[in-house]
Design a protein around this motif. Sequence first.
Motif, mmCIF file in Angstrom:
data_model
loop_
_atom_site.group_PDB
_atom_site.id
_atom_site.type_symbol
_atom_site.label_atom_id
_atom_site.label_comp_id
_atom_site.label_asym_id
_atom_site.label_seq_id
_atom_site.Cartn_x
_atom_site.Cartn_y
_atom_site.Cartn_z
ATOM 1 N N ARG A 150 -10.378 -1.832 1.643
ATOM 2 C CA ARG A 150 -10.660 -0.508 0.950
ATOM 3 C C ARG A 150 -11.293 0.717 1.489
ATOM 4 N N TRP A 152 -5.913 -9.373 -4.231
ATOM 5 C CA TRP A 152 -6.281 -8.577 -5.376
ATOM 6 C C TRP A 152 -6.599 -9.221 -6.571
ATOM 7 N N VAL A 202 -7.029 -0.580 -8.006
ATOM 8 C CA VAL A 202 -7.178 -0.668 -6.519
ATOM 9 C C VAL A 202 -8.098 -1.815 -6.154
ATOM 10 N N LEU A 253 0.511 3.079 -3.303
ATOM 11 C CA LEU A 253 -0.895 3.013 -3.595
ATOM 12 C C LEU A 253 -1.209 4.315 -4.648
ATOM 13 N N HIS A 298 -8.455 5.245 -0.807
ATOM 14 C CA HIS A 298 -8.397 4.586 -2.152
ATOM 15 C C HIS A 298 -9.268 4.983 -3.189
ATOM 16 N N ASP A 304 0.885 -1.103 0.230
ATOM 17 C CA ASP A 304 -0.009 0.110 0.036
ATOM 18 C C ASP A 304 1.089 1.320 0.041
#
Length: 236
Positions: A95, A87, A159, A22, A99, A19
Amino acid sequence: MVVAGTFLPAATGLYWQGDQLLNWLPLGACAGGFLAALLVYTLSGGSRLTPLRMILTGVICAAILSALVTGVLALWGQAHTETLVSWLAGSLHGRSWQHLEVIMPWSLAGLLGAVLVLKPLSLLRLNDEQVLGLGLNLGRWRAAILLLATLLAASAVAVAGPIGFVGLVVPHMARRLVAGFLPGQLMVAAVIGSLLVSLADLVGRVVVQPFELPVGVLCALLGVPAFLYLLRRQPG
């Protein structure tokens, strides 16, 4: 096809930084999606492509890219295997608003572009001869619309991961509900798609507690029968 193109850059980013990377995941996913879309568009004949040729080419490219992601999982060990598998299954677990903030600029850009191409998109539903007779540059607009679709799909996949069959089933449902009016079909498709994913996520959270089924798995379980039903209803 576009979704498969996002696999490798997004999976690589998740592996190396999780993350922490991200904010860069949508960029990497979009780059991979654009390259995959360009490859399929070129191999399908460019402006002379047909839907069937594009689908078959996309299936082949998706299989190759999926194999590369499997290689990533096999070669890089178990350091982030759980994150990557979650994922790849398509999941909304964990989430947050962060995100949403990450993909918001990409999604808004794609939606704005979709509004701007509504007129040529409506004309592209005609056959090629009619479109050319109206003075529309067939190859240019097909490429532009493909890029917009890639942007929207890749940013979401970055995401949430690949959530299959939503893009196959929902447009057919929208066309049945709003016949002939393209803007209405797009809005209805967006609403139905969001409701379907939300419902699948809710069911996945409660059906096997304390575990959680990935939303991508449930969407596939719901989408396959629905898609087969729609195929059977097609004339011919």
